[in-house]
Design an enzyme around this catalytic site. Sequence first.
Site, PDB file in Angstrom:
ATOM      1  N   CYS A  37       0.869  -1.183   0.000  1.00 34.81           N
ATOM      2  CA  CYS A  37       0.000   0.000   0.000  1.00 34.81           C
ATOM      3  C   CYS A  37       0.905   1.232   0.000  1.00 34.81           C
ATOM      4  CB  CYS A  37      -0.856  -0.010   1.260  1.00 34.81           C
ATOM      5  SG  CYS A  37       0.173   0.023   2.748  1.00 34.81           S
ATOM      6  N   HIS A  99       3.686   1.788  11.663  1.00 31.77           N
ATOM      7  CA  HIS A  99       2.507   1.530  12.505  1.00 31.77           C
ATOM      8  C   HIS A  99       2.212   2.647  13.480  1.00 31.77           C
ATOM      9  CE1 HIS A  99       4.719  -2.128  11.349  1.00 31.77           C
ATOM     10  NE2 HIS A  99       3.523  -2.506  10.925  1.00 31.77           N
ATOM     11  N   HIS A 149      -1.060  -4.825  19.594  1.00 30.90           N
ATOM     12  CA  HIS A 149      -0.548  -4.497  18.261  1.00 30.90           C
ATOM     13  C   HIS A 149       0.117  -3.113  18.312  1.00 30.90           C
ATOM     14  CE1 HIS A 149      -0.468  -3.314  14.056  1.00 30.90           C
ATOM     15  NE2 HIS A 149      -0.543  -4.605  13.766  1.00 30.90           N
ATOM     16  N   GLU A 151       0.231  -0.627  16.344  1.00 28.80           N
ATOM     17  CA  GLU A 151      -0.608   0.525  15.964  1.00 28.80           C
ATOM     18  C   GLU A 151      -1.540   0.917  17.109  1.00 28.80           C
ATOM     19  OE1 GLU A 151      -2.626   0.403  12.101  1.00 28.80           O
ATOM     20  OE2 GLU A 151      -4.197   1.678  12.933  1.00 28.80           O
ATOM     21  N   THR A 190      -6.420   0.635  11.631  1.00 27.68           N
ATOM     22  CA  THR A 190      -6.633   0.805  10.187  1.00 27.68           C
ATOM     23  C   THR A 190      -6.728  -0.514   9.411  1.00 27.68           C
ATOM     24  OG1 THR A 190      -4.245   0.936   9.896  1.00 27.68           O
ATOM     25  CG2 THR A 190      -5.437   3.034  10.087  1.00 27.68           C
ATOM     26  N   CYS A 220      -8.398   1.637   6.527  1.00 35.68           N
ATOM     27  CA  CYS A 220      -7.882   2.434   5.410  1.00 35.68           C
ATOM     28  C   CYS A 220      -8.314   1.858   4.052  1.00 35.68           C
ATOM     29  CB  CYS A 220      -6.361   2.510   5.498  1.00 35.68           C
ATOM     30  SG  CYS A 220      -5.569   0.996   4.968  1.00 35.68           S
ATOM     31  N   SER A 248       1.335  -9.774  10.836  1.00 34.53           N
ATOM     32  CA  SER A 248       0.745  -8.729  10.002  1.00 34.53           C
ATOM     33  C   SER A 248      -0.781  -8.791  10.128  1.00 34.53           C
ATOM     34  CB  SER A 248       1.167  -8.942   8.542  1.00 34.53           C
ATOM     35  OG  SER A 248       0.382  -8.150   7.684  1.00 34.53           O
ATOM     36  N   SER A 249      -1.333  -7.801  10.818  1.00 28.55           N
ATOM     37  CA  SER A 249      -2.780  -7.794  11.082  1.00 28.55           C
ATOM     38  C   SER A 249      -3.578  -7.829   9.780  1.00 28.55           C
ATOM     39  CB  SER A 249      -3.122  -6.537  11.892  1.00 28.55           C
ATOM     40  OG  SER A 249      -4.493  -6.275  11.853  1.00 28.55           O
ATOM     41  N   SER A 293       1.997  -5.459   3.428  1.00 28.22           N
ATOM     42  CA  SER A 293       3.436  -5.368   3.693  1.00 28.22           C
ATOM     43  C   SER A 293       4.239  -6.424   2.924  1.00 28.22           C
ATOM     44  CB  SER A 293       3.681  -5.526   5.197  1.00 28.22           C
ATOM     45  OG  SER A 293       2.902  -6.599   5.719  1.00 28.22           O
TER      46      SER A 293
HETATM   47  O1  10E Z   1       0.100  -5.627  11.247  1.00 25.33           O
HETATM   48  P1  10E Z   1      -0.316  -4.575  10.250  1.00 25.33           P
HETATM   49  O2  10E Z   1      -1.234  -5.062   9.213  1.00 25.33           O
HETATM   50  O3  10E Z   1      -0.844  -3.370  10.973  1.00 25.33           O
HETATM   51  O4  10E Z   1       1.030  -4.044   9.569  1.00 25.33           O
HETATM   52  P2  10E Z   1       1.835  -4.480   8.271  1.00 25.33           P
HETATM   53  O5  10E Z   1       3.220  -3.973   8.482  1.00 25.33           O
HETATM   54  O6  10E Z   1       1.668  -5.903   7.966  1.00 25.33           O
HETATM   55  O7  10E Z   1       1.150  -3.680   7.068  1.00 25.33           O
HETATM   56  C1  10E Z   1       1.193  -2.277   6.975  1.00 25.33           C
HETATM   57  C2  10E Z   1       0.199  -1.669   7.858  1.00 25.33           C
HETATM   58  C3  10E Z   1       0.449  -0.681   8.757  1.00 25.33           C
HETATM   59  C4  10E Z   1       1.723   0.030   8.806  1.00 25.33           C
HETATM   60  C5  10E Z   1      -0.574  -0.286   9.744  1.00 25.33           C
HETATM   61  N1  10E Z   1      -1.569   0.504   9.205  1.00 25.33           N
HETATM   62 FE1  SF4 Z   2      -1.010   0.843   4.468  1.00 27.03          FE
HETATM   63 FE2  SF4 Z   2      -1.544   0.895   7.063  1.00 27.03          FE
HETATM   64 FE3  SF4 Z   2      -1.357   3.129   5.711  1.00 27.03          FE
HETATM   65 FE4  SF4 Z   2      -3.395   1.489   5.295  1.00 27.03          FE
HETATM   66  S1  SF4 Z   2      -2.950   2.626   7.146  1.00 27.03           S
HETATM   67  S2  SF4 Z   2      -2.228   2.601   3.744  1.00 27.03           S
HETATM   68  S3  SF4 Z   2      -2.390  -0.506   5.560  1.00 27.03           S
HETATM   69  S4  SF4 Z   2       0.287   1.648   6.057  1.00 27.03           S
END
Ligand code: 10E
Ligand code: SF4
Length: 334
Positions: A37, A99, A149, A151, A190, A220, A248-249, A293
């Site tokens: 993303c 995050h 988590h 975030e 998000t 998001c 990874s959430s 991610s």
């Molecule tokens: O565990 P998440 O999905 O929050 O994080 P991720 O690093 O797998 O993916 C990016 C998402 C972020 C940074 C949180 N919005």
């Molecule tokens: Fe990506 Fe997290 Fe931002 Fe959504 S909030 S655009 S998943 S980094």
Amino acid sequence: MARRPASERAGIPLNVFFMTTPKKPLTILLASPRGFCAGVDRAIQIVERAIERYGRPVYVRHEIVHNRFVVENLEAKGAIFVDELDEVPDDRPVVFSAHGVPKSVPAEAGRRNLLYVDATCPLVSKVHRESERHAASGRTVILIGHAGHPEVIGTMGQLPPGVVLLVEDVEQAEQIEVADPLNLAYATQTTLSVDDTTEIVAALRRRFPAIQGPKLEDICYATTNRQAAVKAIAGRCDALVVIGAPNSSNSMRLVEVAANYGCARSRLVQRAADMDWAWLGDAQRLGITAGASAPELLVDELIEACRARYDVTVEEVRTTEESVVFKLPRALVA
Ligand code: 10E
Ligand code: SF4
């Protein structure tokens, strides 16, 4: 005289050795959008640019995004990943992960005069600012998210202890007690399941009709779009793989969405080498997607591994186009 091949001398025709059983057909339904993303792309670029600008090593507090492959790539370029600021030497720069971090983290970095760059995704920062705005208006904030988590720790840490209350599911939404139901707001992590969050918000609204919140949830665009793409293919798949990491959430939510929308045989795979081919069994249609991610390279790698075993046809199913790009912090531009 030329010596005859051993097979011929043994009376076995040469072509028998080259006869292979034909590969079974496998249709790959490739969900789109998938993978990186805009927030992840920006965070990785921030680490790369910081290394270019400040030299090696650049410290990163927490995995910049939840993916081992990304982390190892950045380590090879000169990043050092740490859990906490006390592991960062005074004379090296540090990047905060996408995050988000509690307010105490930049405060501590400032106190130590560390050079820091915040790679928090702008959409996470937006949730931080909304929560602060509610608190400034005297509202308690209910944060819908997963305990522990990063975030959630970051968003709760924007405000003093007790101002943000965490709710993880409908059951907790039905039970939570608040001091002043007329001065209440909610915010969300998000990367949650859109469907689960809709139910949790509905429960909160039923119990606290005056609760304020975003028009849509704070989930998001990338999370929403990746879940919608999985919903579009799940019912057509015999099995579905989400490329992503267990911490990874957003990736874990994609596995759940696939199961809820008709593909019970769905699982997370970090990369092709971890694929359990026996699990795939006699599947004829395999869905593939990737968390926000997970690099596209890992998707390509899995498709190639499928090609080595099956006669593969790839059908990409796109549910929407994405064009979101976030600016880099000014300190790293030009
Ligand atoms: O565990 P998440 O999905 O929050 O994080 P991720 O690093 O797998 O993916 C990016 C998402 C972020 C940074 C949180 N919005
Ligand atoms: Fe990506 Fe997290 Fe931002 Fe959504 S909030 S655009 S998943 S980094």
